[in-house]
Design an enzyme around this catalytic site. Structure first.
Site, short mmCIF file in Angstrom:
data_model
loop_
_atom_site.label_atom_id
_atom_site.label_comp_id
_atom_site.label_asym_id
_atom_site.label_seq_id
_atom_site.Cartn_x
_atom_site.Cartn_y
_atom_site.Cartn_z
N LYS A 200 0.83 -1.21 0.00
CA LYS A 200 0.00 0.00 0.00
C LYS A 200 0.86 1.26 0.00
O LYS A 200 0.61 2.19 -0.77
CB LYS A 200 -0.92 0.03 1.23
CG LYS A 200 -1.96 -1.08 1.28
CD LYS A 200 -2.95 -0.88 2.40
CE LYS A 200 -2.35 -0.96 3.80
NZ LYS A 200 -1.85 -2.29 4.18
N ARG B 299 -9.84 0.34 8.52
CA ARG B 299 -9.37 -1.02 8.81
C ARG B 299 -10.43 -1.84 9.50
O ARG B 299 -10.19 -3.03 9.78
CB ARG B 299 -8.13 -0.95 9.71
CG ARG B 299 -6.80 -1.10 8.97
CD ARG B 299 -5.72 -0.99 10.02
NE ARG B 299 -4.46 -1.57 9.67
CZ ARG B 299 -3.43 -0.88 9.19
NH1 ARG B 299 -3.55 0.39 8.93
NH2 ARG B 299 -2.28 -1.49 8.98
N ARG C 218 11.69 -5.80 5.13
CA ARG C 218 11.41 -4.40 4.75
C ARG C 218 12.28 -3.43 5.54
O ARG C 218 12.47 -3.58 6.74
CB ARG C 218 9.92 -4.14 5.04
CG ARG C 218 9.46 -2.76 4.77
CD ARG C 218 7.98 -2.73 4.58
NE ARG C 218 7.22 -2.83 5.82
CZ ARG C 218 5.90 -2.68 5.88
NH1 ARG C 218 5.20 -2.48 4.78
NH2 ARG C 218 5.26 -2.77 7.02
N ARG D 159 -0.56 -9.15 13.26
CA ARG D 159 -1.17 -8.15 12.36
C ARG D 159 -1.95 -8.85 11.25
O ARG D 159 -2.99 -8.36 10.82
CB ARG D 159 -0.08 -7.24 11.77
CG ARG D 159 0.45 -6.24 12.80
CD ARG D 159 1.81 -5.68 12.43
NE ARG D 159 1.81 -4.85 11.24
CZ ARG D 159 2.89 -4.58 10.52
NH1 ARG D 159 4.08 -5.07 10.87
NH2 ARG D 159 2.81 -3.82 9.47
N ARG E 162 10.94 -1.06 11.04
CA ARG E 162 9.85 -0.70 11.93
C ARG E 162 9.79 -1.65 13.12
O ARG E 162 9.98 -2.86 12.96
CB ARG E 162 8.51 -0.76 11.17
CG ARG E 162 8.15 0.53 10.48
CD ARG E 162 6.97 0.38 9.56
NE ARG E 162 5.80 -0.26 10.17
CZ ARG E 162 4.60 -0.29 9.59
NH1 ARG E 162 4.41 0.29 8.42
NH2 ARG E 162 3.59 -0.90 10.18
#
Ligand code: AMP
Length: 207
Positions: free
Chosen positions: A13, A88, A122, A162, A151
Site C-alpha cells: 500500500k 481497517r 522491509r 497483524r 519498523r
C-alpha cells in the site's frame, strides 16, 4: 479524486500510495504514518497508540477516525486524497461514509505466504522510501542518504498478529465495498511498477 487503498500488511500500500499521490497530485493520508509521527514526538496520543501498535493490534476506532476527520478537512485535501491504512474496520468505514464519499477503493491482493518475508525484509527511510533486503543491500537511502531502519512492528511475531487482525477485522471491508459497487482488486504479487500499471488503469477509468 478520493481513493481508499485496501490490502493486508505488506501488500505494498505504501509503495503504491507514494506513486499515486505524486502522479495525481492528491494528499497522502496514512494513519500508520500519523500514529508513528505521534510516537516519535512522544505525544499522549503516541504513547497510547504505541501500546496497541507494538502488540500488532489496532488502535481504537475513535482515535483513528478523529485523525482522519481532522486531516481530510485540511486545505491540501480539497483536491483529493488517498487513504492508506484506513479504514481497517467496518466501524471505521461507516464513520468515513458519514464524513465523505470516495471514488475508488482499490484492493491490493497478495498471497499470504509471501507477506511475512516481504515485511521482515522491509527497511524504511524517514523520507518515505521503502526497500527490501533481497533487492537493496545498503544501509542508507538511495534517494536522500539517510540511514534505513526497520519498523518496531515488522518482527515476525508481530507480523503474524497483524495478519490475523487483518483477516478478522479488515478483510470484511472487501465485501463491504464490493457490495457498494466500489471495489476493484489488483494483483499485488507482481513488481511495484507492474502493480502500479494496473492501479493507473483503474484510476484512468480503463478497468
Ligand atoms: P500501517 O503503517 O498502516 O501498517 O499501521 C501500523 C499500525 O498502526 C497498525 O498495525 C495499527 O496498530 C495502527 N493503525 C494504523 N492505521 C490504523 C487504523 N486505521 N485503525 C487502527 N489501527 C491502525
Amino acid at each position: 479524486m478520493k481513493i481508499i487503498l485496501l490490502g493486508a500488511p505488506g501488500a505494498g500500500k505504501g509503495s503504491q500510495a507514494a506513486k499515486i499521490v505524486s502522479d495525481f497530485g492528491i494528499a497522502h493520508v496514512s494513519t500508520g504514518d500519523a500514529l508513528r509521527a505521534n510516537i516519535k514526538a512522544q505525544t499522549e496520543l503516541g504513547k497510547f497508540a504505541k501500546s496497541f501498535i507494538d502488540k500488532g493490534q489496532l488502535v481504537p476506532d475513535d482515535v483513528v477516525v478523529k485523525i482522519v476527520a481532522d486531516r481530510i478537512s485540511q486545505p491540501d485535501c480539497e483536491k483529493g486524497f488517498l487513504l492508506d491504512g484506513f479504514p481497517r474496520t467496518v466501524a471505521q468505514a461507516d464513520a468515513l461514509a458519514k464524513l465523505t464519499d470516495v471514488d475508488y477503493v482499490i484492493n491490493i491482493d497478495v498471497d499470504f505466504d509471501a507477506i511475512v518475508n516481504r515485511i521482515s525484509g522491509r527497511r524504511m527511510c524517514v523520507c518515505g522510501e521503502t526497500y527490501h533486503v533481497s533487492t537493496y543491500d545498503k544501509d542508507v537511502c538511495a534517494k536522500c542518504g539517510k540511514p534505513l531502519y526497520q519498523r518496531d512492528d515488522d518482527n515476525e511475531a508481530t507480523v503474524q498478529k497483524r495478519l490475523s487482525v487483518y483477516q478478522e477485522q479488515t478483510a470484511p471491508l472487501i465485501e463491504y465495498y464490493s457490495a457498494r459497487g466500489k471495489l476493484v482488486t489488483v494483483d499485488g504479487n507482481k513488481s511495484i511498477d507492474a502493480v502500479y500499471a494496473d492501479v493507473k488503469d483503474v484510476l484512468n477509468g480503463n478497468r
